[in-house]
Design a protein around this motif. Structure first.
Motif, PDB file in Angstrom:
ATOM      1  N   LYS A 169      -8.817  14.452  -0.919  1.00 40.82           N
ATOM      2  CA  LYS A 169      -8.965  13.285  -0.176  1.00 40.82           C
ATOM      3  C   LYS A 169     -10.205  12.595  -0.764  1.00 40.82           C
ATOM      4  CE  LYS A 169     -10.488  11.288   4.271  1.00 40.82           C
ATOM      5  NZ  LYS A 169     -11.880  10.696   3.825  1.00 40.82           N
ATOM      6  N   ASN A 170     -11.486  13.311  -1.549  1.00 40.94           N
ATOM      7  CA  ASN A 170     -12.528  12.855  -2.073  1.00 40.94           C
ATOM      8  C   ASN A 170     -12.031  12.325  -3.310  1.00 40.94           C
ATOM      9  OD1 ASN A 170     -14.311  13.573   0.073  1.00 40.94           O
ATOM     10  ND2 ASN A 170     -14.855  15.493  -1.108  1.00 40.94           N
ATOM     11  N   GLU A 171     -11.075  12.545  -3.915  1.00 40.17           N
ATOM     12  CA  GLU A 171     -10.612  12.140  -5.242  1.00 40.17           C
ATOM     13  C   GLU A 171      -9.849  10.682  -5.145  1.00 40.17           C
ATOM     14  OE1 GLU A 171      -8.255  15.350  -6.733  1.00 40.17           O
ATOM     15  OE2 GLU A 171      -9.880  16.162  -7.862  1.00 40.17           O
ATOM     16  N   ILE A 172      -9.299  10.788  -4.040  1.00 36.65           N
ATOM     17  CA  ILE A 172      -8.427   9.641  -3.651  1.00 36.65           C
ATOM     18  C   ILE A 172      -9.566   8.488  -3.304  1.00 36.65           C
ATOM     19  CG2 ILE A 172      -6.824   8.477  -1.883  1.00 36.65           C
ATOM     20  CD1 ILE A 172      -5.499  11.385  -1.774  1.00 36.65           C
ATOM     21  N   ASP A 173     -10.450   8.886  -2.344  1.00 42.02           N
ATOM     22  CA  ASP A 173     -11.469   7.891  -2.152  1.00 42.02           C
ATOM     23  C   ASP A 173     -12.149   7.248  -3.311  1.00 42.02           C
ATOM     24  OD1 ASP A 173     -12.296   9.433   1.087  1.00 42.02           O
ATOM     25  OD2 ASP A 173     -10.788   8.226   0.635  1.00 42.02           O
ATOM     26  N   THR A 174     -12.572   8.453  -4.264  1.00 44.49           N
ATOM     27  CA  THR A 174     -13.329   7.667  -5.398  1.00 44.49           C
ATOM     28  C   THR A 174     -12.378   6.954  -6.293  1.00 44.49           C
ATOM     29  OG1 THR A 174     -14.511   9.845  -5.294  1.00 44.49           O
ATOM     30  CG2 THR A 174     -14.481   8.821  -7.530  1.00 44.49           C
ATOM     31  N   THR A 187      -5.180   9.099   6.231  1.00 44.71           N
ATOM     32  CA  THR A 187      -5.004   9.869   7.407  1.00 44.71           C
ATOM     33  C   THR A 187      -4.916  11.347   7.163  1.00 44.71           C
ATOM     34  OG1 THR A 187      -2.856   9.080   7.692  1.00 44.71           O
ATOM     35  CG2 THR A 187      -4.476   7.574   8.573  1.00 44.71           C
ATOM     36  N   THR A 188      -5.027  11.837   8.512  1.00 47.28           N
ATOM     37  CA  THR A 188      -4.405  13.385   8.398  1.00 47.28           C
ATOM     38  C   THR A 188      -3.383  13.637   9.309  1.00 47.28           C
ATOM     39  OG1 THR A 188      -6.288  13.763   9.834  1.00 47.28           O
ATOM     40  CG2 THR A 188      -6.984  13.905   7.578  1.00 47.28           C
ATOM     41  N   GLU A 189      -2.938  14.640   9.321  1.00 42.75           N
ATOM     42  CA  GLU A 189      -1.871  15.118  10.279  1.00 42.75           C
ATOM     43  C   GLU A 189      -1.483  16.547  10.037  1.00 42.75           C
ATOM     44  OE1 GLU A 189       2.680  14.211   8.779  1.00 42.75           O
ATOM     45  OE2 GLU A 189       1.573  12.520   9.777  1.00 42.75           O
ATOM     46  N   PHE A 190      -1.107  17.323  10.983  1.00 40.97           N
ATOM     47  CA  PHE A 190      -0.812  18.788  10.793  1.00 40.97           C
ATOM     48  C   PHE A 190       0.405  19.115  10.160  1.00 40.97           C
ATOM     49  CE2 PHE A 190      -3.267  18.461  14.775  1.00 40.97           C
ATOM     50  CZ  PHE A 190      -4.584  19.207  14.523  1.00 40.97           C
ATOM     51  N   PRO A 218      -1.171  -1.951  -0.448  1.00 42.20           N
ATOM     52  CA  PRO A 218      -1.393  -1.106   0.761  1.00 42.20           C
ATOM     53  C   PRO A 218      -0.712   0.327   0.304  1.00 42.20           C
ATOM     54  CG  PRO A 218       0.433  -2.646   1.167  1.00 42.20           C
ATOM     55  CD  PRO A 218       0.047  -3.113  -0.195  1.00 42.20           C
ATOM     56  N   VAL A 219      -1.796   1.105   0.189  1.00 44.59           N
ATOM     57  CA  VAL A 219      -1.460   2.516   0.151  1.00 44.59           C
ATOM     58  C   VAL A 219      -1.855   3.282   1.171  1.00 44.59           C
ATOM     59  CG1 VAL A 219      -1.789   4.624  -1.365  1.00 44.59           C
ATOM     60  CG2 VAL A 219      -1.734   2.027  -2.417  1.00 44.59           C
ATOM     61  N   TYR A 220      -0.751   4.127   1.737  1.00 45.59           N
ATOM     62  CA  TYR A 220      -1.180   5.089   2.706  1.00 45.59           C
ATOM     63  C   TYR A 220      -1.065   6.513   2.519  1.00 45.59           C
ATOM     64  CZ  TYR A 220      -1.029   0.659   5.439  1.00 45.59           C
ATOM     65  OH  TYR A 220      -0.943  -0.630   5.943  1.00 45.59           O
ATOM     66  N   VAL A 221      -1.918   7.061   2.543  1.00 43.26           N
ATOM     67  CA  VAL A 221      -2.047   8.800   2.134  1.00 43.26           C
ATOM     68  C   VAL A 221      -2.238   9.456   3.354  1.00 43.26           C
ATOM     69  CG1 VAL A 221      -2.970  10.209   0.822  1.00 43.26           C
ATOM     70  CG2 VAL A 221      -2.892   8.054  -0.092  1.00 43.26           C
ATOM     71  N   ILE A 222      -1.378  10.439   3.466  1.00 44.07           N
ATOM     72  CA  ILE A 222      -1.376  11.277   4.842  1.00 44.07           C
ATOM     73  C   ILE A 222      -1.875  12.911   4.173  1.00 44.07           C
ATOM     74  CG2 ILE A 222      -0.224  12.558   6.382  1.00 44.07           C
ATOM     75  CD1 ILE A 222       1.076   9.211   5.083  1.00 44.07           C
ATOM     76  N   ILE A 223      -3.096  13.250   4.617  1.00 44.44           N
ATOM     77  CA  ILE A 223      -3.423  14.478   4.223  1.00 44.44           C
ATOM     78  C   ILE A 223      -3.200  15.612   5.138  1.00 44.44           C
ATOM     79  CG2 ILE A 223      -5.675  15.844   3.573  1.00 44.44           C
ATOM     80  CD1 ILE A 223      -4.777  13.564   1.547  1.00 44.44           C
ATOM     81  N   SER A 278      -3.793   5.376  15.108  1.00 46.14           N
ATOM     82  CA  SER A 278      -3.231   6.075  14.195  1.00 46.14           C
ATOM     83  C   SER A 278      -2.233   7.301  14.838  1.00 46.14           C
ATOM     84  CB  SER A 278      -4.285   6.776  13.233  1.00 46.14           C
ATOM     85  OG  SER A 278      -5.003   7.474  13.898  1.00 46.14           O
ATOM     86  N   ILE A 279      -2.658   7.678  15.920  1.00 43.29           N
ATOM     87  CA  ILE A 279      -1.970   8.605  16.611  1.00 43.29           C
ATOM     88  C   ILE A 279      -1.246   8.233  17.978  1.00 43.29           C
ATOM     89  CG2 ILE A 279      -2.150  10.990  17.801  1.00 43.29           C
ATOM     90  CD1 ILE A 279      -4.531  11.676  15.953  1.00 43.29           C
ATOM     91  N   LYS A 280       0.029   8.399  18.088  1.00 45.94           N
ATOM     92  CA  LYS A 280       0.572   7.818  19.266  1.00 45.94           C
ATOM     93  C   LYS A 280       0.142   8.276  20.434  1.00 45.94           C
ATOM     94  CE  LYS A 280       5.185   7.207  16.403  1.00 45.94           C
ATOM     95  NZ  LYS A 280       6.446   7.681  16.480  1.00 45.94           N
TER      96      LYS A 280
END
Length: 591
Positions: A169-174, A187-190, A218-223, A278-280
């Motif tokens: 996540k830090n690398e993506i933000d940088t 965003t994050t999910e289990f 628009p780039v959406y990344v799920i961690i 982000s969460i239903k």
């Protein structure tokens, strides 16, 4: 055949004439009719003489030379005057200024700006990147100065898509920050399959993207948050869309959830409405779960170009759009009521709470009254008030001696007329009439009848309109209250209203008033009583007191300060009384 065939003869004759005419046309006639006539008569034409040029007279040549010299001199004078009137102004450094500020400076100084725009990652949008005229260079009014203004980040720039699946996540933000990406959302999910902190998947919602992305793609990344702890997921996510933002924060605080709120403009959702989450709703999450809410900023409002509207109409235009404005009027190079500038550039997105400063011109002319006879501070106060509104009026002061009170304006270079802004007004101010410093010092050994005391000095200074500054200081051989020092020498020329320092002996000694009865003036001087009291003599008559004191204004035995005033009445010799003759008496007859 008949030899007398008239038709055949006429035909042959006509044919011969036509042939002769064709031959004459082919051979040009080089001789004019006049020439032929001369030759036929035996007369030979004389040769033609070319006209000879006349010789100019010497006087005429001198007159022409004088005219040429005069024309050259006049041309040089016109050129010099033109250069003097077009010296221009000194260029300032505009780099880093906003375009609005640069335009305002240019308008006030008569400079024309040629604006070019380019994208730049180092300078925010709307600020000046460069100028083609260096700071300090003289620029003539009406000339063009080219400015390059930043458009900010170029969102059309593309970058290769990195290996997002192997990034943290830090690398993506940088990566997003370094490349000024505007729409990267993490965003994050289990996940039971992907280790916590690793990328589960990413989406690029742009069909045109192949190997490279734009800055606004628009780039959406799920961690992955790792496997879900079913036992801990006991908080049911509500439908935040039906809540206010305050209610959403209250719910999150009560249940230990973390809200990450992002805002965007929406033409349909009212300001503050929650557009998405982000969460239903109805999903269960553990405490400390971060939920992203997208909140409406309301309809996008663009700041209008207020230069299209007069000052009276600007408030209604701004009110219809919900824009707060503040109108300021100042003097400028434009006529009364004309638009000067606005603090937020036209077509800029208006943010709630912002105030757009609008500047309109009071006028480019100022009514200048006459201040002659008034004091200098009156015209300076007048100029200061105008200058606070951008008039740039200068006051040039020349002081001169006169009989008018100090500070009085005697002359004024311009008065009772209209003047431009940036005008300089020359005034002549009176510094007061010239006076000569009096002599406050008395010869050694003088008495109160000759010395100058503090009270006498005050009266003298008031009469001359100078200001005394008294200093108490003892001096040997001087009487109490006597002035023994003056800062300006006697007879020196000083201005009316000037100050002069006077030192005097403190009058803090008390004496007993003696009995002056039966004393003559010589007795009083012999006893040095004139050095103890400020004596004033008056004359009177009392029998037996000729040239002697018979009355005093201060009672004998009274204690008074040294130098106190006392009036002594001295008797004079009685004059014999001659009776007036009786007009009714008749003169005795002579014997």
């Amino acid at each position: 055949m008949d030899t007398n065939n008239t038709f055949l003869e006429s035909y042959k004759k006509k044919t011969e004439e036509q042939s002769k005419q064709e031959i004459d046309k082919q051979v040009p006639d080089t001789k004019g009719p006049a020439d032929s006539a001369f030759r036929k008569g035996g007369f030979v034409k004389p040769p033609t003489k070319e006209p000879t040029s006349s010789v100019k007279k010497p006087a005429q040549s001198k007159r022409v030379a004088a005219i040429v010299v005069s024309v050259v001199v006049v041309a040089l004078l016109i050129f010099a005057i033109y250069m003097l009137l077009n010296r221009g102004i000194e260029m300032v450094g505009l780099v880093g200024w906003t375009e609005n500020d640069a335009q305002l400076w240019a308008r006030n100084n008569g400079i024309l700006l040629q604006i070019e725009q380019e994208y730049n990652d180092d300078m925010e949008a709307g600020k000046v990147l460069s100028q083609n005229v260096a700071e300090g260079t003289q620029v003539k009014k009406g000339e063009f100065v080219k400015l390059t203004v930043s458009l900010g980040h170029d969102l059309s720039v593309t970058f290769p898509i990195p290996d997002i699946m192997s990034m943290t996540k830090n690398e993506i933000d940088t990566w997003a920050a370094e490349n000024f990406m505007t729409k990267v959302r993490v965003t994050t999910e289990f996940s039971d399959l992907v280790e916590s902190g690793k990328v589960i998947r990413f989406e690029i919602n742009d069909n045109t993207v192949v190997n490279e992305v734009r800055r606004d793609s628009p780039v959406y990344v799920i961690i992955s948050k790792g496997p879900e702890d079913v036992t801990a997921a006991n908080i049911e996510v509500p439908n935040f869309k039906i809540m206010s933002i305050a209610e959403a924060y209250a719910f999150a605080e009560e249940n230990g959830l973390i809200l990450a709120v992002e805002e965007e403009y929406d033409d349909f959702a009212p300001l503050g409405a929650i557009i998405s989450q982000s969460i239903k709703a109805e999903e269960k999450v553990p405490e400390e779960t971060e939920i992203k809410l997208l909140v409406s900023r309301g309809k996008m409002i663009l700041v209008p170009n207020f230069s299209k509207y007069p000052k009276e109409l600007a408030p209604s235009v701004a009110g219809e759009l919900g824009i707060s404005i503040n109108i300021t009027e100042k003097y400028s190079g434009r006529s009364a009521g004309k638009f000067i500038s606005q603090s937020i550039k036209a077509d800029t997105v208006y943010e709630s709470g912002q105030i757009v400063e609008l500047n309109y011109s009071i006028d480019n002319k100022i009514t200048l009254p006459s201040f002659i006879g008034q004091t200098r501070d009156v015209i300076e106060t007048w100029a200061k008030e105008l200058n606070s509104n951008g008039a740039s009026i200068g006051i040039k002061v020349t002081n001169t001696k006169s009989n008018s009170p100090p500070g009085t304006i005697l002359t004024q270079s311009k008065a009772n007329t209209l003047v431009d802004i940036n005008t300089s007004i020359s005034i002549t101010v009176s510094s007061g009439k010239v006076v000569f410093a009096p002599d406050f010092l008395s010869p050694a050994g003088s008495g109160y009848d000759a010395i100058i005391t503090r009270e006498k000095a005050i009266a003298i200074c008031e009469e001359l309109n100078i200001i005394p500054v008294f200093v108490e200081e003892n001096k040997s051989g001087k009487l109490p209250g006597e002035i023994w020092y003056q800062s300006v020498g006697a007879g020196m020329e000083i201005k009316e209203g000037s100050t002069i320092t006077l030192k005097y002996v403190p009058a803090n000694v008390q004496l007993v008033v003696p009995d002056f009865t039966n004393l003559t003036k010589n007795d009083i001087i012999t006893k040095n009583l004139h050095k103890s009291f400020n004596i004033t003599y008056v004359e009177g008559y009392k029998e037996g007191f000729e040239d002697k004191v018979y009355e005093q204004s201060l009672k004998a035995g009274t204690r008074m300060a040294t130098g106190s005033e006392i009036t002594l009445t001295i008797g004079i010799k009685e004059e014999p009384i001659i009776p007036d003759p009786d007009p009714t008496e008749e003169p005795e007859p002579e014997s």
